[in-house]
Design an enzyme around this catalytic site. Structure first.
Site, short mmCIF file in Angstrom:
data_model
loop_
_atom_site.label_atom_id
_atom_site.label_comp_id
_atom_site.label_asym_id
_atom_site.label_seq_id
_atom_site.Cartn_x
_atom_site.Cartn_y
_atom_site.Cartn_z
N LYS A 160 -0.70 -32.18 12.75
CA LYS A 160 -2.03 -31.81 12.22
C LYS A 160 -3.04 -32.89 12.61
O LYS A 160 -2.97 -33.39 13.72
CB LYS A 160 -1.91 -31.55 10.71
CG LYS A 160 -0.98 -30.37 10.41
CD LYS A 160 -0.67 -30.15 8.95
CE LYS A 160 0.40 -31.07 8.44
NZ LYS A 160 0.95 -30.70 7.13
N ASP A 196 6.84 -30.00 2.36
CA ASP A 196 6.22 -28.94 1.55
C ASP A 196 6.99 -27.63 1.61
O ASP A 196 7.02 -26.86 0.64
CB ASP A 196 4.73 -28.73 1.91
CG ASP A 196 4.48 -28.54 3.40
OD1 ASP A 196 5.42 -28.65 4.19
OD2 ASP A 196 3.31 -28.28 3.77
C1 GLC Z 1 3.23 -29.46 10.01
C2 GLC Z 1 4.26 -30.50 9.61
C3 GLC Z 1 5.33 -29.92 8.71
C4 GLC Z 1 4.68 -29.20 7.53
C5 GLC Z 1 3.66 -28.17 8.03
C6 GLC Z 1 2.94 -27.45 6.89
O1 GLC Z 1 3.85 -28.51 10.80
O2 GLC Z 1 4.85 -31.07 10.76
O3 GLC Z 1 6.22 -30.90 8.24
O4 GLC Z 1 5.66 -28.58 6.76
O5 GLC Z 1 2.69 -28.82 8.84
O6 GLC Z 1 2.24 -28.33 6.10
#
Ligand code: GLC
Length: 458
Positions: A160, A196
């Site tokens: 991100k 998450d």
């Molecule tokens: C990105 C992160 C991952 C997380 C996802 C949603 O893909 O790498 O760990 O679960 O975002 O937040």
């Protein structure tokens, strides 16, 4: 290309349709590729799916107690106090939200973790939390982490918009503990480190044990599921009975055909070359892909009459997924809200065709995202249950799924076209606040002596 070969608007839009659509007939092949990448990841071989063991088991629904939860991974940092009643019920008794500034997100690791510790202090103050007691805290850290146990793990890479320096390769729980020490916070014990997706799966399982897949469709996208320990061949352990939740990091899956827009978006991102699927699917990127198409159409003289409108959309981030949501929700015959939105952005002399075409482009981009997600969900479910004989609850959290008009329906439609009658035992259900409540449940699993004892054998 000579001028005769330059496509007209209708033809160009059809070309876009073709580039962005993923025929259901292609999905079986994608599912096979998904399975092969899953296999590689579970064996510890190089591939696009990291398949990270979470060191968490499925909650039973009887976990009980009060926990703090820290949620880092989206646009805000949240600190929460959560109570679990031991009967599948949970309650957020206090919550504070903090905007994560650029300095914390993209500065140094110390800046980020000091910001987190300061936020915890503020949460204590705002909610009159007694710092003379001890609290177990669950740290939801929504990035790829190689966990070594339930409460420690190293960041593999940032995803991100995060780029804070000096964190990749480090144990993020150690970094948090160091910051807590610097800020003289001694009442907190970090009991669990949780992705998450794992929190989402846990929060759904808590009240509904047939949930076996947790999905995030928000700023980023990812999923976790329940895997047999005997299949996680990269883990060295004495006892291979039972199950463990595996964080797939499916945002990095890289076998979908990309368009030139996807390639350009990737090149301009803070993490080029990785998270291909996430960049085609999640809320952080859909607006940007659409903006690139809009710019291309303006440049070709196919959208908005004034070519100098290009400057309105020229800046990265100037058109967001939220704008697409507004456009998608306008069901009026004259697309009045689309017109209002465009006027607010500074677009003049808007023609009915401009509005229609803009809506069509947004739909192309959001439908492709939903199709990819349906394909990925199908892949994981058929991995666990090839004949789809069992009932599967998929717990889903995130604003794209929750708020984007028609998105959830589109995922369901694709699942239905894929499996026809067989898709009946698949239920996509909103799983609220996995990063808060779900994380607390994982902390409860981790601190219960019964489970800790069984984890020692792994
Ligand atoms: C990105 C992160 C991952 C997380 C996802 C949603 O893909 O790498 O760990 O679960 O975002 O937040």
């Amino acid at each position: 290309m000579n001028t005769q070969e330059v496509p007209g608007r209708a033809e160009f839009l059809s070309l876009l349709d073709a580039q962005f659509s993923i025929p259901v007939s292609d999905i079986q092949g994608i599912i096979r590729e998904f399975h092969s990448e899953m296999q590689k990841g579970l064996a510890g071989n190089p591939g696009s799916l990291k398949m990270l063991p979470s060191f968490s088991a499925r909650p039973k629904g009887t976990e009980k107690g009060s926990f703090l939860a820290l949620d880092l991974g989206g646009t805000n940092l949240r600190v929460l106090a959560v109570e679990l009643d031991g009967k599948g019920g949970s309650n957020v008794v206090a919550v504070s939200r903090f905007t994560i500034g650029k300095k914390a997100m993209q500065g140094t690791g110390n800046q980020l973790f000091d910001f987190i510790a300061d936020s915890i202090l503020e949460f204590f103050k705002d909610n009159a939390i007694d710092q003379n007691r001890k609290y177990d805290l669950s740290f939801t850290f929504s990035f790829p982490v190689e966990q070594t146990d339930i409460a420690s793990g190293r960041l593999i890479e940032w995803t991100k918009d995060f780029t804070a320096k000096g964190v990749v390769g480090e144990d993020v729980v150690c970094l948090l503990n160091n910051a807590l020490k610097r800020k003289r916070i001694s009442c907190v014990n970090v009991a669990a480190l949780v992705n998450d997706t794992v929190g989402t799966l846990a929060s759904k399982c808590y009240s509904n044990p047939s949930c076996d897949l947790g999905v995030i469709l928000g700023t980023g996208t990812n999923a976790c599921y329940l895997e047999k320990l005997s299949n996680i061949t990269k883990m060295k352990r004495k006892n291979a009975n039972g199950e463990m939740i595996v964080n797939m990091e499916w945002g990095n899956f890289n076998k979908f055909v990309r368009t030139a827009y996807d390639a350009d978006l990737d090149k301009a991102s803070p993490n080029p070359g990785v998270q291909h699927m996430e960049k085609m699917v999640s809320g952080m990127y859909l607006g940007e892909i659409t903006r690139m198409i809009i710019c291309d159409l303006i440049r070709r003289g196919m959208l908005f009459s004034m070519i100098d409108h290009a400057f309105i959309f020229s800046k990265t981030g100037s058109f967001e997924t939220q704008h697409m949501s507004i456009i998608a929700s306008d069901g009026s015959s004259d697309l009045k809200n689309v017109e209002i939105l465009l006027s607010e952005m500074g677009v003049e002399s808007i023609k009915p065709d401009d509005k229609k075409n803009l809506k069509r482009i947004c739909k192309l981009v959001s439908d492709r995202s939903a199709t990819i997600v349906a394909a990925a969900i199908s892949a994981v479910l058929t991995w666990m249950d090839p004949e789809l004989k069992c009932r599967h609850i998929v717990g889903v959290d995130g604003s794209l799924f929750e708020k984007y008009p028609g998105y959830a329906d589109e995922v369901n439609n694709v699942l239905f076209s894929l499996f026809e009658k067989k898709s009946s035992p698949i239920f996509l259900e909103p799983a609220k606040d996995g990063s808060g409540k779900g994380a607390a449940i994982i902390a409860a699993v981790a601190t219960s002596t019964e489970i800790s004892a069984s984890l020692i054998d792994l």
